[in-house]
Design a protein around this motif. Structure first.
Motif, PDB file in Angstrom:
ATOM      1  N   GLY A 117      -5.591   3.992   6.399  1.00 57.29           N
ATOM      2  CA  GLY A 117      -4.376   3.396   5.750  1.00 57.29           C
ATOM      3  C   GLY A 117      -3.867   2.214   6.594  1.00 57.29           C
ATOM      4  N   LEU A 118      -4.514   1.564   7.565  1.00 54.07           N
ATOM      5  CA  LEU A 118      -3.861   0.502   8.301  1.00 54.07           C
ATOM      6  C   LEU A 118      -4.601  -0.833   7.651  1.00 54.07           C
ATOM      7  N   ARG A 119      -3.734  -0.839   6.160  1.00 58.19           N
ATOM      8  CA  ARG A 119      -4.393  -2.071   5.336  1.00 58.19           C
ATOM      9  C   ARG A 119      -3.351  -1.790   4.326  1.00 58.19           C
ATOM     10  N   ASP A 120      -3.436  -3.182   3.470  1.00 56.91           N
ATOM     11  CA  ASP A 120      -2.197  -3.144   2.423  1.00 56.91           C
ATOM     12  C   ASP A 120      -2.386  -1.984   1.313  1.00 56.91           C
ATOM     13  N   ARG A 121      -3.664  -2.022   0.742  1.00 56.34           N
ATOM     14  CA  ARG A 121      -3.921  -1.160  -0.442  1.00 56.34           C
ATOM     15  C   ARG A 121      -5.568  -0.749  -0.303  1.00 56.34           C
ATOM     16  N   PHE A 122      -5.589   0.503  -0.890  1.00 59.50           N
ATOM     17  CA  PHE A 122      -7.146   1.206  -1.016  1.00 59.50           C
ATOM     18  C   PHE A 122      -7.138   2.043  -2.116  1.00 59.50           C
ATOM     19  N   VAL A 123      -8.322   2.383  -2.549  1.00 52.60           N
ATOM     20  CA  VAL A 123      -8.717   3.416  -3.649  1.00 52.60           C
ATOM     21  C   VAL A 123      -9.282   4.746  -2.955  1.00 52.60           C
ATOM     22  N   LEU A 124      -8.494   5.798  -3.488  1.00 48.19           N
ATOM     23  CA  LEU A 124      -9.086   7.301  -2.963  1.00 48.19           C
ATOM     24  C   LEU A 124      -8.860   7.923  -4.460  1.00 48.19           C
ATOM     25  N   PRO A 125      -9.521   9.116  -4.147  1.00 46.89           N
ATOM     26  CA  PRO A 125      -9.353  10.195  -5.476  1.00 46.89           C
ATOM     27  C   PRO A 125      -7.989  10.610  -5.458  1.00 46.89           C
ATOM     28  N   ALA A 126      -7.520  10.481  -6.624  1.00 46.91           N
ATOM     29  CA  ALA A 126      -5.987  10.729  -7.155  1.00 46.91           C
ATOM     30  C   ALA A 126      -5.683  12.256  -6.820  1.00 46.91           C
TER      31      ALA A 126
END
Length: 338
Positions: A117-126
């Motif tokens: 998570g040391l980034r602005d945004r990302f995708v993961l399983p809801a």
């Protein structure tokens, strides 16, 4: 999009990465607001974490906001504030079929074996998102740390009136203390750092603290009316401490390893055989732990106020991170504001 990469032990880089793709079925895009720093991150930085792979975007203790969701997602919606369960499990292996998703044969932990998570945004399983309508992003970033201690205490089967020794007063030890206290057990903390023990006494309300010395067993007998602890939870990740812990348990006592070491752990068998001891390991946590913890914080049964001692902006993290590895810094829990 900005991100921080741990390229190799001791070497961070600020990098630019692509924007996340649109979420697919069952997925969500999240915006990261807060990232907690824990012992896993410190061990990864120092090259001492056995499950860590490089290069890696760290960060698994996350307070996030849902930005978008894919088809079929009903548990979260854009705008929701969430804690992240960072254990990406396959759902098909033997462990997953048993409900032990924390021990998945194909497990990928965010920020450890896959980018975190040391980034602005990302995708993961809801399904890995746990919603709260009341908690701040900082509180949500503390949920995963607390979940580690919750699961360790659950593994120990600790009950009211028993004596529980927690070895190591770092964040995982503190989270174990929280849930040991909730059982009604008497809680004792052992550490080498007198400052951390003072924190446990003054802020966490533990019953007894012991500074590591060559008469630990005598001290433990003194504070347990001669019985020794029924449960010992070692949260140090230090092989010497983990080896010594075999000699601390009461008859029919349980020893739980929640810390991890890459070195050999040894003991003289009669020391552990004589009290008919049980050895348990505690890995990660389960979805129900996250749900429980959010509820306990929301209702005031867990106070997160004392936990965060250091805060840093995303832009400053690479410069200050090494200081978090030094006990004299006085860090209990550091949080990065993304």
């Amino acid at each position: 999009m900005k991100a921080i990469l741990l390229k190799s032990p001791g070497h961070f880089e600020r990098i630019d990465i692509d924007e996340p793709a649109a979420p697919g079925p069952g997925e969500a895009v999240v915006r990261v607001h807060r990232v907690g720093i824990c012992g896993t991150d410190l061990s990864g930085y120092l090259g001492k974490m056995p499950f860590f792979s490089y290069p890696r975007i760290p960060g698994h203790e996350l307070g996030v906001e849902v930005v978008a969701v894919g088809s079929g997602v009903t548990n979260v919606k854009p705008g929701d504030r969430c804690a992240v369960e960072p254990y990406m499990n396959c759902g098909t292996c033997h462990a997953c079929k048993k409900g032990s998703t924390n021990c998945c044969a194909n497990l990928k932990v965010l920020g450890v074996m896959t980018d975190g998570g040391l980034r602005d945004r990302f995708v993961l399983p809801a399904r890995k998102l746990h919603v709260s309508t009341k908690l701040s992003f900082e509180q949500l970033a503390l949920v995963e740390t607390l979940a580690i201690g919750c699961h360790a205490v659950n593994r120990s089967a600790l009950t009211a009136g028993e004596n529980c020794l927690v070895i190591g007063a770092g964040p995982i030890g503190l989270s174990s203390i929280v849930f040991a206290k909730l059982t009604g057990a008497k809680v004792i903390v052992l550490d080498v750092n007198a400052q951390r023990l003072a924190f446990c006494k003054e802020k966490m309300g533990v019953d007894e603290t012991i500074v590591l010395n060559d008469k630990v067993v005598d001290d433990l007998r003194r504070v347990t009316d001669g019985a020794l602890p029924d449960v010992v939870i070692d949260a140090t990740g230090h092989n010497g401490s983990m080896s010594n812990a075999f000699g601390y348990i009461a008859p029919t006592g349980r020893l739980v390893y929640v810390g991890i070491t890459t070195k050999e752990v040894t003991f003289i068998h009669p020391i552990f055989h004589r009290p008919e001891g049980t050895l348990l390991c505690s890995r990660n946590a389960l979805p129900a732990d996250f749900t429980r913890i959010i509820g306990l914080i929301e209702t005031g049964k867990i106070d997160t106020t004392p936990w965060v001692t250091h805060r840093t902006k995303f832009e400053d993290m690479t410069e200050v991170f090494e200081s978090y590895t030094k006990p004299e810094t006085g860090v209990i829990k550091a949080v990065v504001e993304v």
